[in-house]
Scaffold this motif. Structure first.
Motif, PDB file in Angstrom:
ATOM      1  N   GLY A  21       0.764  -1.220   0.012  1.00 23.42           N
ATOM      2  CA  GLY A  21      -0.006   0.015  -0.077  1.00 23.42           C
ATOM      3  C   GLY A  21       0.817   1.406  -0.051  1.00 23.42           C
ATOM      4  O   GLY A  21       0.943   1.907   1.022  1.00 23.42           O
ATOM      5  N   ILE A  22       1.527   1.560  -1.167  1.00 28.38           N
ATOM      6  CA  ILE A  22       2.097   3.026  -1.035  1.00 28.38           C
ATOM      7  C   ILE A  22       1.252   3.917  -1.856  1.00 28.38           C
ATOM      8  O   ILE A  22       0.707   3.610  -2.924  1.00 28.38           O
ATOM      9  CB  ILE A  22       3.386   2.998  -2.133  1.00 28.38           C
ATOM     10  N   ASN A  79      -8.606   4.558   6.709  1.00 26.94           N
ATOM     11  CA  ASN A  79      -8.459   3.586   7.482  1.00 26.94           C
ATOM     12  C   ASN A  79      -9.010   2.386   6.824  1.00 26.94           C
ATOM     13  O   ASN A  79      -8.243   1.165   7.173  1.00 26.94           O
ATOM     14  CB  ASN A  79      -9.437   3.671   8.880  1.00 26.94           C
ATOM     15  N   ASP A  80     -10.023   2.467   6.071  1.00 29.28           N
ATOM     16  CA  ASP A  80     -10.601   1.172   5.469  1.00 29.28           C
ATOM     17  C   ASP A  80      -9.436   0.548   4.524  1.00 29.28           C
ATOM     18  O   ASP A  80      -9.210  -0.735   4.505  1.00 29.28           O
ATOM     19  CB  ASP A  80     -11.692   1.549   4.395  1.00 29.28           C
ATOM     20  N   VAL A  81      -8.621   1.681   3.764  1.00 30.95           N
ATOM     21  CA  VAL A  81      -7.456   1.058   2.959  1.00 30.95           C
ATOM     22  C   VAL A  81      -6.434   0.254   3.748  1.00 30.95           C
ATOM     23  O   VAL A  81      -5.941  -0.512   3.477  1.00 30.95           O
ATOM     24  CB  VAL A  81      -7.100   2.302   2.320  1.00 30.95           C
ATOM     25  N   ILE A  82      -6.040   1.165   4.948  1.00 29.03           N
ATOM     26  CA  ILE A  82      -4.956   0.447   5.773  1.00 29.03           C
ATOM     27  C   ILE A  82      -5.527  -0.957   6.272  1.00 29.03           C
ATOM     28  O   ILE A  82      -4.573  -1.976   6.159  1.00 29.03           O
ATOM     29  CB  ILE A  82      -4.770   1.410   7.070  1.00 29.03           C
ATOM     30  N   ASN A  83      -6.650  -1.109   6.681  1.00 28.94           N
ATOM     31  CA  ASN A  83      -7.174  -2.409   7.282  1.00 28.94           C
ATOM     32  C   ASN A  83      -7.157  -3.511   6.008  1.00 28.94           C
ATOM     33  O   ASN A  83      -6.707  -4.478   6.103  1.00 28.94           O
ATOM     34  CB  ASN A  83      -8.868  -2.255   7.715  1.00 28.94           C
ATOM     35  N   ARG A  84      -7.427  -2.981   4.862  1.00 25.37           N
ATOM     36  CA  ARG A  84      -7.672  -3.877   3.697  1.00 25.37           C
ATOM     37  C   ARG A  84      -6.269  -4.442   3.282  1.00 25.37           C
ATOM     38  O   ARG A  84      -5.762  -5.463   3.232  1.00 25.37           O
ATOM     39  CB  ARG A  84      -8.117  -3.309   2.478  1.00 25.37           C
TER      40      ARG A  84
END
Length: 214
Positions: free
Chosen positions: A9-10, A25-30
């Motif tokens: 995730g860059i 937050n959703d992207v981090i969790n994914r």
């Protein structure tokens, strides 16, 4: 066992500026999600130890045979219940026999669903634990002990040593360092500390389900 990591995730500053905090937050969790149990089925790494199941009841708290909370105990390489249920936890992080659950992930999914629907054996009190200490956390993070005794939970409230907290008034709840249940109610922070290994996840699961449907 084996531990490793890699970069995922860059995102550029421009991309992040265009996203809301919730989206970030959703992207981090994914990006950081990992089903270790599915990976273990493929890689079959051995995790060796003398007491691989010790304190497993902190995670797997609902017995699949008697459907009660509070009877399970992990010791050595086995987790057993007072009803007679027993299963061995292997070096490959699976259960022997593999029924009713092959691994902790499957067991946890099942028990959380049962708790969500109150589909387990209980009386007016859902579950309880002795040897617990209730404290209020002060403005300087000091711990002010209120009382010690038994902690329990019903469908309506969390109780500890004679003190009651309505679940629908608790604004936030979390687990700290496995032995502390931290919650916020009435503008104050409280904690219930376990003085010996206890499972706080069951308290958190009931409260989270209440918040989800309220």
């Amino acid at each position: 066992g084996k531990v490793y990591g890699h970069r995922v995730g860059i995102y550029s500053p421009e991309q992040l500026k265009a996203m809301t905090p919730t989206e970030i937050n959703d992207v981090i969790n994914r990006d950081i999600f990992e089903n270790a149990w599915e990976r273990q089925k493929i890689e079959k790494v051995r995790f060796k130890g003398r007491n691989t199941a010790r304190y497993m009841e902190r995670v797997t708290f609902l017995c699949p045979r008697c459907k009660k909370i509070g009877g399970l105990k992990g010791e050595g390489n086995k987790i057993s219940c007072t009803c007679g249920f027993s299963t061995r936890y292997t070096e490959l992080c699976s259960f022997d026999p593999p029924e009713p659950f092959e691994n902790i992930y499957e067991w946890d999914k099942w028990q959380l669903e049962k708790v969500r629907n109150f589909d387990f054996n209980y009386d007016e009190i859902l579950f309880s634990d002795d040897n617990m200490t209730l404290s209020e956390i002060g403005s300087n993070h000091e711990e002010n002990i209120i009382a010690s005794g038994t902690a329990s939970m019903s469908k309506e409230q969390l109780m500890c040593a004679g003190h009651c907290f309505p679940l629908n008034e608790i604004e936030n709840m979390s687990i700290v360092q496995a032995s502390i249940l931290l919650f916020y109610i009435g503008g104050k922070y409280y904690q219930i500390r376990a003085n010996k290994p206890r499972c706080h996840r069951k308290y958190l699961a009931v409260w989270q389900n209440l918040k989800a449907i309220s």
